[in-house]
Write an enzyme that holds these catalytic residues in place. Structure first.
Site, short mmCIF file in Angstrom:
data_model
loop_
_atom_site.label_atom_id
_atom_site.label_comp_id
_atom_site.label_asym_id
_atom_site.label_seq_id
_atom_site.Cartn_x
_atom_site.Cartn_y
_atom_site.Cartn_z
N ARG A 1 -29.75 29.93 -44.82
CA ARG A 1 -30.26 28.82 -44.03
C ARG A 1 -28.87 27.88 -44.25
NH1 ARG A 1 -31.89 23.65 -45.22
NH2 ARG A 1 -32.63 24.16 -47.38
N VAL A 2 -28.53 27.43 -43.10
CA VAL A 2 -27.26 26.32 -43.06
C VAL A 2 -28.08 24.92 -42.50
CG1 VAL A 2 -25.18 25.63 -41.97
CG2 VAL A 2 -25.77 28.15 -42.54
N SER A 3 -27.97 23.98 -43.30
CA SER A 3 -28.91 22.74 -42.69
C SER A 3 -28.41 21.83 -42.03
CB SER A 3 -29.13 22.17 -44.17
OG SER A 3 -27.94 21.75 -44.99
N THR A 4 -26.99 22.06 -41.76
CA THR A 4 -26.23 21.17 -40.96
C THR A 4 -25.13 22.06 -39.87
OG1 THR A 4 -24.35 20.36 -42.23
CG2 THR A 4 -26.38 19.14 -42.38
N GLN B 1 -22.04 22.58 -41.94
CA GLN B 1 -21.97 23.34 -43.07
C GLN B 1 -21.54 24.92 -42.74
OE1 GLN B 1 -25.46 22.80 -45.16
NE2 GLN B 1 -24.79 24.28 -46.87
#
Length: 206
Positions: free
Chosen positions: A7-10, A13
């Site tokens: 999971r890449v939160s932004t 990122q």
């Protein structure tokens, strides 16, 4: 069967760190699930798809505990659903103690639960601290006059002439806004700003 979740939160990122860690494991490419969304909730399409596919005795790899969610309660709930309800093993690569394949006796489970709760709490508080530092940094920057967001669009070339015509009542406000291809409210606010930052031509009364 082995699975991996990234999971890449932004948007900014990079997922490279997580991807490289997964690449060292025996995980088929089709079993790698990626979400480029915030962890503020679990309304994530790839995560939901992964959970539906997981079966008892499958192994799920994640790089760090905070990939499961944003806060203490959510992380613990997802851990419970995956391990207790689905019967899935979880391996947290950044924390070898959080490997449910090991220590399945009572003591091992007890120690694993303690480590999980501590790390979940730490992850949540670290995110809260980051947000606090960001808010303080933004407030300090604004106090120094730093502007955020998109830079304002430049005024159209005909704005000064249209402004003069409007102020001399040769054009109505609506006509002036249309001539500058602006909404009426935008033209008016720009006109007020213009008048406070630029000297008006002689003979024009505000």
């Amino acid at each position: 069967m082995n699975y991996g979740y990234i999971r890449v939160s932004t948007r900014d990122q990079n997922e490279e760190r997580q991807r490289l860690a997964m690449g060292e494991l025996e995980i088929p490419e089709k079993n790698l699930y990626r979400d480029h969304q915030s962890g503020k909730d679990f309304d994530r399409p790839q995560y939901r798809k992964l959970v539906r596919r997981l079966k008892r005795d499958d192994v799920l790899y994640i790089k760090s505990i905070d990939r499961l969610g944003r806060n203490y309660r959510e992380i613990l709930e997802q851990w419970r659903v995956l391990t207790k309800e689905k019967g899935v093993d979880i391996v947290v690569l950044d924390m070898p103690l959080l490997d449910t394949r090991r220590g399945k006796d009572l003591m091992g489970t007890f120690l694993s639960d303690i480590v999980l709760q501590v790390l979940s709490f730490v992850a949540e508080n670290e995110r809260a601290a980051i947000h606090q530092r960001q808010a303080e940094g933004i407030a300090a920057a604004k106090a120094r006059g730093v502007r955020f967001g998109r830079p304002p669009r430049p005024l159209p070339e005909n704005f000064p002439a249209v402004h003069r015509a409007w102020r001399s009542k040769k054009l109505t406000l609506k006509q002036a806004a249309k001539a500058c291809e602006m909404p009426v409210g935008t033209f008016y606010s720009k006109a007020v700003q213009w008048e406070t930052t630029a000297a008006l031509p002689p003979g024009l009364d505000l």
